[in-house]
Design an enzyme around this catalytic site. Sequence first.
Site, PDB file in Angstrom:
ATOM      1  N   VAL A 279       0.834  -1.192   0.000  1.00 48.20           N
ATOM      2  CA  VAL A 279       0.000   0.000   0.000  1.00 48.20           C
ATOM      3  C   VAL A 279       0.879   1.257   0.000  1.00 48.20           C
ATOM      4  CG1 VAL A 279      -1.600   1.384   1.354  1.00 48.20           C
ATOM      5  CG2 VAL A 279      -2.000  -1.059   1.077  1.00 48.20           C
ATOM      6  N   ALA A 280       1.936   1.216   0.802  1.00 51.78           N
ATOM      7  CA  ALA A 280       2.796   2.390   0.913  1.00 51.78           C
ATOM      8  C   ALA A 280       3.612   2.618  -0.362  1.00 51.78           C
ATOM      9  CB  ALA A 280       3.732   2.241   2.106  1.00 51.78           C
ATOM     10  N   ILE A 282       3.052   1.678  -3.467  1.00 48.60           N
ATOM     11  CA  ILE A 282       2.389   1.973  -4.729  1.00 48.60           C
ATOM     12  C   ILE A 282       2.080   3.463  -4.765  1.00 48.60           C
ATOM     13  CG2 ILE A 282       0.279   1.630  -6.054  1.00 48.60           C
ATOM     14  CD1 ILE A 282       0.290  -1.257  -4.908  1.00 48.60           C
ATOM     15  N   ASP A 326       2.632  37.037 -34.816  1.00 50.49           N
ATOM     16  CA  ASP A 326       2.108  38.186 -35.561  1.00 50.49           C
ATOM     17  C   ASP A 326       2.928  39.407 -35.206  1.00 50.49           C
ATOM     18  OD1 ASP A 326       0.049  36.707 -36.464  1.00 50.49           O
ATOM     19  OD2 ASP A 326      -1.506  38.137 -35.867  1.00 50.49           O
ATOM     20  N   ASP A 631      -5.259  35.327 -35.176  1.00 47.79           N
ATOM     21  CA  ASP A 631      -6.491  35.872 -34.612  1.00 47.79           C
ATOM     22  C   ASP A 631      -7.705  35.660 -35.508  1.00 47.79           C
ATOM     23  OD1 ASP A 631      -5.706  37.603 -36.582  1.00 47.79           O
ATOM     24  OD2 ASP A 631      -5.334  39.297 -35.262  1.00 47.79           O
ATOM     25  N   ASP A 635      -6.756  31.951 -39.823  1.00 47.79           N
ATOM     26  CA  ASP A 635      -5.574  31.529 -39.076  1.00 47.79           C
ATOM     27  C   ASP A 635      -5.807  30.171 -38.405  1.00 47.79           C
ATOM     28  OD1 ASP A 635      -4.056  33.778 -39.623  1.00 47.79           O
ATOM     29  OD2 ASP A 635      -4.829  34.872 -37.893  1.00 47.79           O
ATOM     30  N   ASN A 697       9.705   5.636  -1.911  1.00 48.20           N
ATOM     31  CA  ASN A 697       9.138   4.296  -1.947  1.00 48.20           C
ATOM     32  C   ASN A 697      10.206   3.230  -2.093  1.00 48.20           C
ATOM     33  OD1 ASN A 697       6.799   5.632  -1.740  1.00 48.20           O
ATOM     34  ND2 ASN A 697       5.970   5.037  -3.732  1.00 48.20           N
ATOM     35  N   GLU A 700      11.617   2.719   1.241  1.00 48.39           N
ATOM     36  CA  GLU A 700      10.742   1.950   2.133  1.00 48.39           C
ATOM     37  C   GLU A 700      10.830   0.452   1.861  1.00 48.39           C
ATOM     38  OE1 GLU A 700       6.933   3.862   1.398  1.00 48.39           O
ATOM     39  OE2 GLU A 700       7.792   5.775   2.025  1.00 48.39           O
ATOM     40  N   ASN A 725       4.065   6.613   4.841  1.00 46.87           N
ATOM     41  CA  ASN A 725       3.485   6.848   3.536  1.00 46.87           C
ATOM     42  C   ASN A 725       2.543   8.048   3.548  1.00 46.87           C
ATOM     43  OD1 ASN A 725       2.823   6.164   0.798  1.00 46.87           O
ATOM     44  ND2 ASN A 725       0.869   5.418   1.612  1.00 46.87           N
ATOM     45  N   THR A 728       4.688  11.519   4.519  1.00 49.72           N
ATOM     46  CA  THR A 728       5.682  12.030   3.575  1.00 49.72           C
ATOM     47  C   THR A 728       5.134  12.161   2.161  1.00 49.72           C
ATOM     48  OG1 THR A 728       6.520   9.823   3.183  1.00 49.72           O
ATOM     49  CG2 THR A 728       7.622  11.123   4.875  1.00 49.72           C
ATOM     50  N   ASP A 729       4.141  11.326   1.794  1.00 46.91           N
ATOM     51  CA  ASP A 729       3.596  11.438   0.439  1.00 46.91           C
ATOM     52  C   ASP A 729       2.645  12.616   0.302  1.00 46.91           C
ATOM     53  OD1 ASP A 729       4.962   9.215  -0.127  1.00 46.91           O
ATOM     54  OD2 ASP A 729       3.277   8.043  -0.872  1.00 46.91           O
TER      55      ASP A 729
HETATM   56  N1  LIG Z   1      -8.482  48.491 -42.237  1.00 45.74           N
HETATM   57  C1  LIG Z   1      -7.687  48.430 -43.305  1.00 45.74           C
HETATM   58  N2  LIG Z   1      -8.108  48.927 -44.487  1.00 45.74           N
HETATM   59  C2  LIG Z   1      -7.319  48.868 -45.566  1.00 45.74           C
HETATM   60  N3  LIG Z   1      -6.105  48.335 -45.581  1.00 45.74           N
HETATM   61  C3  LIG Z   1      -5.617  47.846 -44.441  1.00 45.74           C
HETATM   62  C4  LIG Z   1      -6.378  47.861 -43.237  1.00 45.74           C
HETATM   63  N4  LIG Z   1      -5.657  47.285 -42.256  1.00 45.74           N
HETATM   64  C5  LIG Z   1      -4.494  46.929 -42.824  1.00 45.74           C
HETATM   65  N5  LIG Z   1      -4.453  47.242 -44.131  1.00 45.74           N
HETATM   66  C6  LIG Z   1      -3.383  46.995 -45.094  1.00 45.74           C
HETATM   67  O1  LIG Z   1      -3.260  45.603 -45.295  1.00 45.74           O
HETATM   68  C7  LIG Z   1      -1.968  45.151 -44.930  1.00 45.74           C
HETATM   69  C8  LIG Z   1      -2.049  43.788 -44.262  1.00 45.74           C
HETATM   70  O2  LIG Z   1      -2.789  43.860 -43.059  1.00 45.74           O
HETATM   71  P1  LIG Z   1      -2.976  42.606 -42.113  1.00 45.74           P
HETATM   72  O3  LIG Z   1      -4.035  42.943 -41.164  1.00 45.74           O
HETATM   73  O4  LIG Z   1      -3.092  41.372 -42.955  1.00 45.74           O
HETATM   74  O5  LIG Z   1      -1.604  42.479 -41.385  1.00 45.74           O
HETATM   75  P2  LIG Z   1      -0.926  43.500 -40.410  1.00 45.74           P
HETATM   76  O6  LIG Z   1      -1.971  44.072 -39.551  1.00 45.74           O
HETATM   77  O7  LIG Z   1      -0.136  44.456 -41.214  1.00 45.74           O
HETATM   78  O8  LIG Z   1       0.138  42.668 -39.631  1.00 45.74           O
HETATM   79  P3  LIG Z   1      -0.037  41.357 -38.716  1.00 45.74           P
HETATM   80  O9  LIG Z   1      -0.296  40.262 -39.671  1.00 45.74           O
HETATM   81  O10 LIG Z   1       1.289  41.287 -38.073  1.00 45.74           O
HETATM   82  O11 LIG Z   1      -1.131  41.631 -37.741  1.00 45.74           O
HETATM   83  C9  LIG Z   1      -1.403  46.227 -44.028  1.00 45.74           C
HETATM   84  O12 LIG Z   1      -0.024  46.316 -44.120  1.00 45.74           O
HETATM   85  C10 LIG Z   1      -2.061  47.488 -44.569  1.00 45.74           C
HETATM   86  O13 LIG Z   1      -1.331  48.022 -45.647  1.00 45.74           O
HETATM   87 CA   LIG Z   2       5.180   6.029  -0.249  1.00 43.61          CA
END
Ligand SMILES: Nc1ncnc2c1ncn2[C@@H]1O[C@H](COP(=O)(O)OP(=O)(O)OP(=O)(O)O)[C@@H](O)[C@H]1O
Ligand SMILES: [Ca+2]
Length: 890
Positions: A279-280, A282, A326, A631, A635, A697, A700, A725, A728-729
Amino acid sequence: MNWYQLPQDEIESILNSRMEEGLSKSEQERRLKLDGPNQLEEGKKQSAILMFLAQFKDFMVLVLLAATLLSGFLGEYLDAIAIILIVVMNGILGFIQERKAEKSLASLKELSAPSAQVLREGKWVSIAAKDVVTGDVIKVKSGDRVGADIRLLKTSGLQIEESALTGESVPAQKHNNLISAEDLNLGDQENMAFMGTMVTRGTGQGIVVATGMKTEMGKIAHLIQTAENIATPLQMKLEQLGKILIALALLLTVLVVLAGVMQGHDLYSMILAGVSLAVAAIPEGLPAIVTIALALGVQKMIRKRAIVRKLPSVETLGCATVICSDKTGTLTQNKMTVTRIWSQGRQWSVNEEGFEVIGGGIQENNKREDKLTEVLAYAALCNNAMIEEGKKGSLLEVGDPTETALLVSAYKAGITKESLSEQFTIQHEFPFDSTRKMMSVVVRDTEGNQMLVVKGAPDVLLEKSDYIVWDDKKQLIKQAHKERIKEAIYALGSQALRTIAVAIRPLKEGEHYSQASFAERSLTFIGLQGMMDPPRPEVEESIRDCQTAGIKTVMITGDHVVTAASIAKKLNMLPNGGRVMEGAELAQLSDDELDKVSEDVYVYARVSPEHKLKIVKSLQRRGHVVAMTGDGVNDAPAIKSANIGIAMGITGTDVAKEASSLVLGDDNFATIRSAIEEGRNIYENIRKFIRYLLASNVGEILVMLFAMIMGLPLPLVPIQILWVNLVTDGLPAMALGVDQAEEDVMRRKPRQAKEGVFSRGLGWKIVSRGFLIGGATILAFWVTLKENPDQLIVAQSVAFATLVMAQLIHVFDCRSERSVFHRNPFQNGYLVLAVISSILLLLVVMYVEPLQDIFHTVPLSIRQWLLVLGMASIPTFALAGFQLFKKEAR
Ligand SMILES: Nc1ncnc2c1ncn2[C@@H]1O[C@H](COP(=O)(O)OP(=O)(O)OP(=O)(O)O)[C@@H](O)[C@H]1O
Ligand SMILES: [Ca+2]
């Protein structure tokens, strides 16, 4: 009647709610009480009593209880009761550990609970999805998981992936029109959105018609009971290992019993001793302590804003060899300010006061030129953000920082959305997406002329431009113009500025497109704005830490190459000779070709989210353990395939979060670093108490085995074995589970993902220290027995005290991979407390008279205590001292 067949007014009257208003807070609360929370019911949990009883279902514990009852019948009442008490206390300890583990897991789940956007008396608010009620007006957007069943009443390019309900993996196009057909199956109800499905594109609003178990998902929910709480790889390994250890412990126990019987001990007392020993020995507490260590570690991570969604990833974190991150918002602050404007070959710098021509030397503050006005106005027109004048001249900004920055630059020239709306009405919008890298709107001016206004990545817009405004005239774009624009983009980018270009296209009367790809072409290039996005201050140090810890950091961004590279340089992410690769090049490479170079690439620029998957796969083929951030909806595949998928907590979509194993509460790269450090530490802590428990163990078992082989009497009585057991355990092992990180955790190379539990010398440490603990104890026993041949109880007391003290000293050795001398023993307060209370408990059973009878102990003399402490120190200090000596000699 079906919801999809009803018009808006009927739905509003049935559910007593209005699209413009939504419900009031009090009405929502009333309905929530009536209908219950908007949740799918989960499978039944094990009740507390069952969980407690389960602690005793262990085979050896049952055997022990049976044997104890037998001895009770034979008249050994005291022994029997004491043993039963200890077994019960052991059960309670196991129960508490298991409960704690379960509770922490439950609170983790709570943390990743989704939210929903609903209308409360005309105002949009974000609430927990479980509080949504029927009649709520709710809005969904690309990346959301739909929180309830919704009749859609407003949609814009809405597409929903409904495979969870219909099995159809191609997203369904949704609309808000009435459907008259009868008996449609779910897949064809195109004006409905169902709980649990995923929005892949567009936006939609509607009224909630069903929640919780009444939703379509709820109706089939019993089929998809959540099978959560997957064991981590280590837990699985330990489970296998546990079986081997049990077999080993039983084998050795049988050996002890046989040897004892052969030496002439009586069978019955040998069996009782053997069963107690089994028992101890295990390590039944191991799985629960592992879970606790994981769960407590995870809670510590939450305090550092890293939310673990899948427990196994805690272990994987410590093995990460590459972090792909990113740029915008993670490495940088995502606080954008326009500092440069370029149009028709002329450049302005933007500061607090206004605009200044660069190079020309002519101060033109406050005197606006048309070229400047156009770049500013169009960027503000094609824009979803909002700014408002707040108190003391400060500006309140709402929306995407890239877009608010453009509004602020326009505002500095006196151009606002309001002033623009007198001139233009917006008729249609093609929203921004990271694959197109642009956004556009169709506008109509007061004279009825229509035009398309586009803003986006300059290099992409330039490709689509056939004209340019130059010398204040629209003309065909020539190579020379393009060169000038590229120069400008390069110049802005190398100052680490993020660039946005603006372009337009006049539309013919009635010309309309439903697809962005048809509309966004043959543009007229207007100009550029360059904005600053400073690096997060803590990132540079975190990146250095990662490098010291043997982890490569890679930037993946949608931004321009030059901008990306210059920020990477600022952050020391781009070593000399490190490569920068563009998305276009990446797309051309075959997998093999990419594998050849992926090791050398530190920055991927102008990539689409789709490219991330390719990068993950390549790094993995190169043997890397990859952490990947993201995000957006697209992705998700990369996040899923990465060894550690990381989603952004603030900007991340539900889809990205669900695919991830780790969510960054603050979107900050530094948080990934902390999570990795914590992940490494948790794993090391688990190794620490495995080492401690198993060495104890082994000790022991060996005491008993040595005694039998040497033909000595039993050095420990069953109750003593069980007590050792329990004490200390319990606490000391748990205290090791929350030990501080060793100073050098982030200076070691990442651990191999495949490494076994006993690697890096752990197995040797367990066996050697266990051997020494057993040997020291038997030596103390033997010496004392020699001195008092007819007082077995004295020798047994000495053996008992030695075994306990040896374990309590050894626990400090387990805190370090190197040796006990490397760490301050008082650093872990819990451990010190645990050890002190264990020592007190030892003194209690040795010096409180009624307990002496039960535990077969007698008080010891000073000399005997010195023997105990001397012997107990050997296992820890002998080898450690020897190593220290060796090192010094070198
Ligand atoms: N709201 C927007 N309207 C128009 N063009 C945009 C807008 N936001 C970003 N962009 C253009 O699109 C490009 C790509 O943007 P995206 O969001 O894909 O990546 P990021 O924001 O530049 O970088 P990350 O991927 O590191 O977040 C940017 O470099 C910019 O020139
Ligand atoms: Ca033990």
